[in-house]
Scaffold this active site. Structure first.
Site, short mmCIF file in Angstrom:
data_model
loop_
_atom_site.label_atom_id
_atom_site.label_comp_id
_atom_site.label_asym_id
_atom_site.label_seq_id
_atom_site.Cartn_x
_atom_site.Cartn_y
_atom_site.Cartn_z
N ASP A 154 8.63 -2.79 -0.34
CA ASP A 154 7.46 -1.94 -0.36
C ASP A 154 7.95 -0.55 -0.75
O ASP A 154 9.15 -0.27 -0.70
CB ASP A 154 6.87 -1.96 1.05
CG ASP A 154 5.73 -0.98 1.19
OD1 ASP A 154 4.91 -0.93 0.27
OD2 ASP A 154 5.68 -0.28 2.21
N ARG A 214 1.51 11.36 -4.58
CA ARG A 214 0.38 10.48 -4.25
C ARG A 214 -0.89 11.28 -4.45
O ARG A 214 -1.02 12.40 -3.99
CB ARG A 214 0.46 10.04 -2.79
CG ARG A 214 1.65 9.18 -2.50
CD ARG A 214 1.93 9.15 -1.03
NE ARG A 214 0.92 8.45 -0.29
CZ ARG A 214 0.95 7.15 -0.05
NH1 ARG A 214 1.96 6.45 -0.51
NH2 ARG A 214 0.02 6.56 0.65
N GLY A 256 1.24 -0.26 -3.87
CA GLY A 256 -0.17 -0.09 -4.16
C GLY A 256 -0.44 1.14 -5.02
O GLY A 256 -1.56 1.37 -5.45
N ARG A 308 -0.04 -1.17 -7.96
CA ARG A 308 -1.43 -1.46 -7.62
C ARG A 308 -1.61 -2.91 -7.20
O ARG A 308 -2.52 -3.60 -7.64
CB ARG A 308 -2.33 -1.17 -8.81
CG ARG A 308 -2.65 0.29 -8.92
CD ARG A 308 -3.66 0.51 -10.00
NE ARG A 308 -3.94 1.94 -10.11
CZ ARG A 308 -4.43 2.51 -11.19
NH1 ARG A 308 -4.71 1.78 -12.24
NH2 ARG A 308 -4.67 3.79 -11.19
N LYS A 366 1.40 -9.39 -3.10
CA LYS A 366 2.81 -9.20 -2.73
C LYS A 366 3.41 -10.52 -2.29
O LYS A 366 4.50 -10.91 -2.70
CB LYS A 366 2.93 -8.19 -1.60
CG LYS A 366 2.69 -6.75 -2.02
CD LYS A 366 2.97 -5.82 -0.84
CE LYS A 366 2.76 -4.37 -1.24
NZ LYS A 366 3.05 -3.44 -0.13
N ASP A 370 7.13 -1.84 5.76
CA ASP A 370 6.92 -1.17 7.04
C ASP A 370 5.48 -1.27 7.52
O ASP A 370 5.21 -0.98 8.68
CB ASP A 370 7.32 0.29 6.95
CG ASP A 370 6.32 1.08 6.14
OD1 ASP A 370 5.83 0.55 5.13
OD2 ASP A 370 6.00 2.22 6.51
#
Lengths: 219, 1267
Positions: free
Chosen positions: B386, B725, B806, B901, B907, B927
């Site tokens: 991730d 972000r 994402g 995304r 995943k 996490d």
């Protein structure tokens, strides 16, 4: 390879009587009872004492399982309770034909080699009996601690009629001045020689390999 | 208990079962039934609040444990053989003796299980006896009443999911009489709730009152067992789930059992062993047959059965087959399984005690949740990671923003962050410097005395250094201290009229779920009474009074609830007490306000109030802090209102009409408020740019709006390239009628029982249209330390690293460069398409290109590594059944892959696809809750206990606190565990084969009658006592290379990948070696003693001795790192052999070993035979080792040699080695600072084509490749 001080000597004589011309040929037929035969031999070298006298049987599979386990340890160690009812593993040597318990029971204790031997020395054409001493052939512990059997019945009425042809066996008598295991055997000596020289060669090879392929530390 | 009809009892039990299984449960208050016997209690069918995690009781232990152990096939096999041994015709051992090994194995395992169970029992006892009355909830409670006038109760669920933010829970309104005082007896209705489940974020329930009116309740009304009640004096609830049915217990699955790949491989070899065993037994049985038929007639030493008959040779040899199986059973290593378990316990002990894997900040070390896949850590080929929170800190820092199409770069802020980025600087020092600058700007409103404030500061600093548990979430100085952009500051101050700017910051402050608490209120765990009193002198008296009151409350509630917990069934009326002495958070905030309110125009920088913002996501906190830096200070939040102070000093209290919470489908959240002055209904929305941009309306006229949107989009792209972000902020004004009609829909959705989530989402989508864009924000999420280094090392170790995020591609690519997942000279393939046809063509073209590229002989040395960037939509298409093979083929050729995304489901799909198609060992690390799927799909799931809660950790096999720990966990511990276990297992097979073959060779000389030439006891001791401990020690302690070398030369990890050390070949080589050694150990003594009068057991004694020495010295050759422990174990085993055999030899009652070793030991021949046999047996292996290590040393051997060199020479070597292997060019140039290109350099590197994009970038001048 011969030892320097005491020469280990062994003499083996086959008396099965398989060959027609053998003196014991008549005895190889198991139907013949009370057979006697005589073997004559010469000693070229002097056997230094004490000289052991053995009998030998070949092809006799004492170590087959059914034979080996046919015994009663409790009986053998002197537990009298087992004298009256031997362990079932002793079968068929558990009870005799009159249904009395056999002590010691089992095939191990009851397969008795019943050939008997008399050793003569021929001195000037006369047979002189050589005395056989039965002492000191058992371990001290066997005799004094472990197997203190109530009685040891001496083997009487022995005949040279132990049948060996059923398993293609041979009967032998052995004279040897070496006791216990070992005997005359060159294998170990040869093995040490071969392996020793092999190791020597190998160490040289390794040295060369090391010199050639060693980790180049200074570079 | 009164006598009761057994039939009625059974009926009652059956009813209870039915009640428990029903989807809906009816619960009533216990209070009216107090004092009645158990059978009359209405809630008797439901479990009590006691927790029992033990598997056994004292009585049931033996049968249950045995039953469980017999589920293991190996145990059944050995028990079957032991039973078979009782059949006289096939007997090979004394039947009683043959039972010993299996009994010992079962006993050992039982002891281990009993010990584990006893530990569980102790922890249960501790848990059940714990007086958890002060601030944690003892069961799942439906909240009925709290000390708060609004019925709010704040909880923290750190114990459950690790989230440290405050969450609001509300009392169910109108079911009890609460005014003027709470009356527990007034709850007369039936509580109907769903069956217990483990979903912590979902609960469905309603209360049916006597008048049939139904009041709905959900998760917001539920206090979960184990959560901590904060800022609330007391709360009263109705127990809906107790004991094992509570959500926290249902979530507690205990350790997971996975089968490691090595163990699967091991089972194949066990199978080979079985084949081998059968072959040997058939040979034995055939041999016996031939032996029997070769006899001319019945030998005199044959003994008939008791009935006088003899078995025919064929029947007899049939029996012998089974005897042989019993005799040679050890070929299948009986103690292997229990040894493996012991070894793994030892390995886990070493892993969890490694100080390098300890994180000081969070006071956590690595947790091994799965106990039996440690060795899989040494075989990883693919890592799926991730991004947020795993590679990055998940500490969000506001970096820059764009308002109404104008960009504010916040240069000072960037400088501040850059300084902090320097690894040498201490964050704390810097922090106190920035704090000390504005004291002049701090007017005298503060009531804190000077020393108390310095004390405060110290405590704060201590906190920021200390563990994360005591720290308030997301509030390190890095995140809270934001230097405002001067231009923007002037903009706000100068032109008061620009509403959009005002709205922008208001949205930042309001549009979130951040809960405000005061800095002085520390967590109960860390609260310090004296400190509290000192720092709040004014509050001392009142807090003392309050405290006295609450202490009284605590006592009374304690006695009350004590009395109740003894009653068995669910219970009503447990009182939960907030932290005594805590000023109730929300009210205190409003108390402070009047004191602050008179403040006139202060510079926004001054806002060093002691507000603590506790947010669910760190992004939210960062935005609130940003708003605060500009003077828009969020003062308090209740479920119905939010209070904000403006730069002018004015305070506005917005009525919150609704909060449309964030979900991963909408990718946005909204807050609907009513403006206190204009009385307008305003909807503030913030969300991902792509989810917002398509919802924009045209309130300022189409042209302006379009211009703003395109400018903002440009800024957003730029932010993303910088690795920030991004979030878009919008506003929408609703008319009264619009609001009212929507409110009805909303209400219906909220009160729906079925399909509630869907309806709620639909209602949210319905209102979030025609939004008006205010601006966008860029929040930086900094990389965790040593992430680039770790990724480099993992890549050198031959592991392919995939990042699944994402985020948008630009952000991901940038982070990819920053963490060195992508290199500047890499060939980066960017795949993004909207329809399948283009997807297919792109895939084919790319594959073609990549194949050509890598197959081209000219490119052998110069091929840049290929990296793939793919977005979620394209990924879905690429993973469709017809394309997945091509996609996997492409991905296989890429060194690293970035998926952007992607959804949580995707995943896990990616992980599964790669794992199944390529048959590789995969590891997933994450996490957050969104990584749980992926973590569970991979062979090994690693959870990072970070900021986003504990779901990932709970689902994981290993839990670490920092990404960098992965390096040592895999490269060192994984490698060691694997190599140790693999070598131990191979050794175990070898050991048993080498020993048992002696028996087999003997069969050739005893007519294949399954006779053993050794005493049965000694035979059994050999495996059980003499040779069992050294391999276990070898499996726990051996170390093929030092940790420094493994970390210094990551490529050493490759030895474990794929088949690794434990392959088909290694197994058979060692089995062949076992045969060779047993031949030597048998035939050298055989030829030595041939023709002598040696007896059977006297012959067996040297055989056993040779076997022992061979086996132990073989291990000595295999041991790579000798320690005292190794020597002690090996010498101890030898000593044990001689002591036990000698002692056994003099035992009065023994069958066959009597005085034999003693007799042998006085004969020099014995030593000569033992010596030469051992030497000859080990010579080939030794020679092979020596020659191979000299002529063609494996990397491991070389590394081991390097380890013996001086440190300076060694480092020189490591450097040369790494560059020689072509793994890495030495790029040490400041890897920790991510490349942050300026705005201008990003012109049109990415062709953001609306149809598809395929950019292949090489070198620095990203050269687009066209097809």
């Amino acid at each position: 390879m011969s030892c320097v001080t005491v020469e280990h000597l062994t003499l083996v004589l086959d008396y099965t009587g398989v060959e027609q011309n053998s003196a014991c040929f008549s005895c190889s037929d198991s139907s013949v009872k009370d057979c006697h035969c005589t073997l004559t031999f010469n000693l070229d070298t002097l056997f230094k004492g004490p000289v052991f006298f053995y009998y030998g049987l070949t092809n006799y599979f004492q170590n087959q399982r059914a034979y080996g386990v046919s015994k009663d340890d409790y009986q053998l160690s002197g537990d009298t309770a087992y004298f009256k009812s031997p362990d079932s593993s002793c079968a068929p040597y558990e009870y005799d034909s009159k249904n009395n318990p056999i002590v010691p029971c089992g095939s191990l204790a009851n397969s008795m080699f019943n050939d008997s031997f008399v050793l003569y020395q021929i001195v000037n054409g006369k047979k002189v009996t050589v005395p056989l001493d039965g002492k000191g052939i058992a371990w001290w512990t066997d005799y004094n601690i472990k197997y203190r059997n109530p009685s040891v019945t001496p083997l009487k009425n022995a005949f040279n009629d132990y049948p060996v042809m059923s398993f293609d066996g041979r009967k032998k008598v052995v004279f040897s001045n070496v006791s216990w295991m070992g005997g005359k055997n060159e294998f170990l000596g040869l093995a040490y020689l071969v392996i020793g020289s092999l190791c020597l060669v190998m160490s040289v090879v390794m040295l060369i390999v090391y010199a050639k392929f060693k980790f180049p530390e200074e570079d | 208990m009164p006598w009761m009809n057994p039939l009625a009892r059974i009926r009652d039990a059956w009813q209870g079962q039915k009640a428990r299984d029903k989807d809906l449960r009816n619960l009533v208050s216990n209070l009216p039934y107090e004092g009645l016997d158990k059978m009359k209690q209405p809630n008797r069918h439901f479990p009590s609040n006691g927790i029992k995690t033990t598997k056994y009781t004292v009585l049931s232990f033996l049968p249950m444990n045995l039953f469980e152990q017999f589920h293991r096939l190996a145990n059944l096999y050995f028990v079957g053989l032991a039973i078979l041994n009782f059949v006289p015709v096939v007997q090979a051992f004394q039947p009683e003796v043959a039972l010993i090994p299996i009994c010992v194995i079962l006993a050992l395992t039982a002891i281990k299980d009993a010990w584990e169970d006893f530990r569980r029992y102790k922890s249960d006892k501790k848990l059940n006896g714990m007086p958890c009355l002060v601030y944690s909830s003892p069961a799942d409670l439906l909240l009925l009443y709290t000390s708060d006038p609004n019925g709010v109760c704040l909880i923290e669920t750190a114990n459950l999911d690790g989230e440290t933010n405050l969450k609001q829970r509300r009392a169910v309104p109108g079911v009890c009489v609460t005014h003027p005082e709470f009356e527990p007896d007034s709850l007369t209705g039936i509580v109907v709730c769903e069956k217990p489940n483990n979903n912590l974020n979902h609960f469905k329930c309603y209360v049916e009152k006597l008048d049939k009116e139904k009041v709905g309740a959900g998760i917001v009304n539920l206090l979960l067992r184990g959560c901590t009640v904060r800022n609330t004096d007391y709360a009263i609830g109705f127990v809906v789930y107790a004991g094992h049915e509570t959500k926290s217990m249902l979530n507690n699955n205990g350790p997971r059992y996975k089968r490691s790949r090595l163990e699967q491989r091991l089972n194949i070899d066990v199978f080979f062993c079985i084949i081998l065993l059968f072959t040997m037994c058939i040979i034995g049985s055939l041999g016996h047959y031939l032996w029997l038929v070769s006899m001319p007639s019945m030998p005199i030493y044959f003994f008939p059965q008791s009935n006088g008959d003899m078995d025919t040779p064929s029947l007899s040899s049939f029996y012998k087959f089974f005897s042989m199986i019993i005799l040679l059973q050890v070929l299948i290593p009986i103690s292997l399984y229990v040894s493996i378990e012991l070894v793994k316990i030892g390995q886990i002990y070493f892993i969890t005690n490694d100080l390098d894997l300890y994180d000081e900040e969070s006071d956590t070390t690595v947790q091994c949740k799965a106990l039996n896949i440690t060795e899989d850590l040494g075989q990883i080929q693919y890592i799926f990671s991730d991004k947020t929170g795993t590679l990055t800190e998940n500490k969000m820092v506001f970096r820059r923003c764009s308002i109404m199409g104008t960009e504010y770069p916040h240069k000072e802020n960037a400088v501040r962050l850059a300084v902090i980025n320097k690894p040498d600087e201490d964050e704390d020092v810097l922090f106190s410097q920035t704090r000390q600058t504005p004291p002049t700007a701090k007017p005298g409103w503060s009531v804190d005395s000077e020393d108390s404030s310095s004390q405060e500061k110290q405590s704060e600093r201590r906190r920021s250094k200390g563990n994360i548990n005591s720290d308030v979430a997301f509030s390190s100085p890095l995140e809270t201290e934001i230097i405002p952009d001067q231009k923007l500051l002037q903009q706000i101050r100068g032109t008061e009229k620009i509403d959009a700017y005002l709205d922008f910051f208001l949205a930042l402050a309001i549009c979130n779920t951040v809960v405000v608490s005061m800095a002085t209120e520390k967590r109960p765990r860390t609260s310090d009474f004296e400190q509290n009193i000192q720092s709040n002198p004014l509050d001392t008296w009142s807090s003392l009074v309050k405290r006295a009151g609450s202490v009284r409350e605590t006592l009374s509630s304690w006695t009350r609830s004590r009395a109740r917990t003894t009653s068995e069934a669910s219970d009503i009326g447990l009182t939960i007490q907030g932290q005594p002495g805590d000023p109730a958070g929300v009210q205190t905030c409003s108390l402070h306000v009047p004191r602050i309110a008179p403040l006139q125009d202060t510079t926004p920088v001054v806002s060093t109030d002691k507000f603590c913002y506790e947010a669910e996501s760190p992004d939210e906190a960062a935005l609130v802090h940003a708003a605060k830096a500009y003077g828009f200070i969020l003062l308090s939040r209740t479920p119905d209102s939010v209070m904000v102070r403006l730069p002018s000093g004015a305070q506005l209290t917005f009525e919150v009409l609704d909060t449309l919470t964030f979900d991963s489908n909408r990718k946005r959240m909204s807050v609907l408020v009513r403006h206190p002055i204009t009385r307008q209904y305003i909807l503030y929305t913030k969300g991902a740019d792509y989810s917002i941009m398509e919802l924009l309306g045209t309130p300022y006229g189409e042209k302006l709006q379009k211009a703003i949107a395109s400018d903002t989009q440009q800024h957003l792209d730029c932010y993303a390239k910088e690795g920030l972000r991004t979030l878009c902020i919008t506003k929408k004004v609703l008319s009264d009628s619009e609001y009212e009609s929507w409110a009805v829909t909303r209400q219906q959705a909220l009160s729906a029982m079925d399909n509630r989530e869907k309806l709620i989402m639909e209602s949210a989508v319905q209102i979030e249209t025609n939004l008006c864009l205010l601006g966008a924000t860029g929040v930086e999420d900094r990389l965790q330390d040593s992430v680039p280094d770790t990724i480099m090392a993992l890549r050198e170790a031959g592991i392919q690293v995939w990042v699944l995020t994402g985020d948008k591609p630009e952000t991901a690519v940038n982070i990819g460069y920053a963490c060195r997942l992508l290199e500047q000279e890499d060939l980066v393939i960017n795949m993004s398409c909207t329809n399948k046809v283009t997807c297919i063509s792109i895939l084919d073209c790319t594959l073609e290109e990549v194949r050509r590229y890598s197959d081209d002989p000219r490119n052998v040395d110069t091929t840049p590594d290929i990296s793939l960037v793919i977005d979620g939509r394209t990924l879905t298409m690429a993973m469709s059944p017809d394309l997945r093979d091509r996609f996997v083929d492409l991905a296989k050729r890429c060194r690293s892959v970035l998926c952007c995304r992607v959804t949580p489901l995707q995943k896990s799909q990616v992980v599964k696809l790669i794992r199944e198609k390529l048959k590789v060992m995969t590891l997933a690390v994450g996490d957050g809750a969104n990584d749980v799927n992926m973590i569970q799909a991979a062979d090994i799931g690693v959870g990072i206990s970070g900021q986003e809660g504990m779901q990932a950790v709970m689902a994981s096999d290993f839990a670490i606190s920092r990404f960098k720990h992965l390096k040592k966990l895999l490269l060192v511990h994984g490698h060691w565990c694997y190599s140790r276990l693999a070598n131990m297992i191979i050794y175990f097979f070898y050991k048993n084969a080498a020993n048992v073959n002696l028996l087999f060779w003997y069969q050739f000389f005893c007519g294949f009658t399954a006779t053993a030439m050794l005493d049965h006891w000694l035979l059994i001791f050999f495996n059980l006592i003499f040779t069992s401990a050294p391999p276990v020690m070898f499996g726990i302690m051996d170390r093929d290379v030092s940790a420094e070398m493994l970390l210094g030369l990551p490529e050493l990890y490759r030895t474990g990948q794929g088949k690794g050390e434990y392959s088909f070949l290694t197994f058979w080589i060692s089995m062949l070696d076992a045969f060779y050694q047993s031949l030597v150990a048998f035939f050298i003594p055989y030829y030595t003693y041939r023709g002598s009068d040696i007896d059977i057991f006297a012959f067996g004694t040297p055989l056993n001795t040779i076997s022992l020495f061979t086996i132990l010295l073989h291990l000595s050759i295999e041991i790579k790192a000798w320690t005292v422990v190794h020597a002690v174990f090996i010498l101890g085993s030898v000593a044990l052999y001689f002591i036990i055999t000698l002692a056994y030899g003099v035992m009065y009652l023994n069958n066959s070993g009597y005085w034999h070793l003693q007799a042998q030991m006085v004969d020099p021949m014995f030593y000569l035979v033992c010596f030469i046999s051992t030497v000859v047996a080990l010579l080939p292996r030794y020679l092979f080792h020596v020659l191979k290590n000299s002529i063609a040393p494996s990397p491991i051997v070389q590394a081991r040699h390097l380890d013996t060199l001086e440190p300076s020479t060694r480092d020189q070597w490591i450097k040369e080695w790494r560059s020689f292997r072509g793994g890495v060019q030495d790029k040490t140039s400041d890897v920790s600072i991510p490349p942050s290109p300026s705005l201008e350099s990003f012109a049109d590197d990415f062709i953001m084509d609306d149809d598809f994009t395929l950019n292949v970038m090489t070198d620095k001048n990203h050269r687009p490749v066209s097809f």
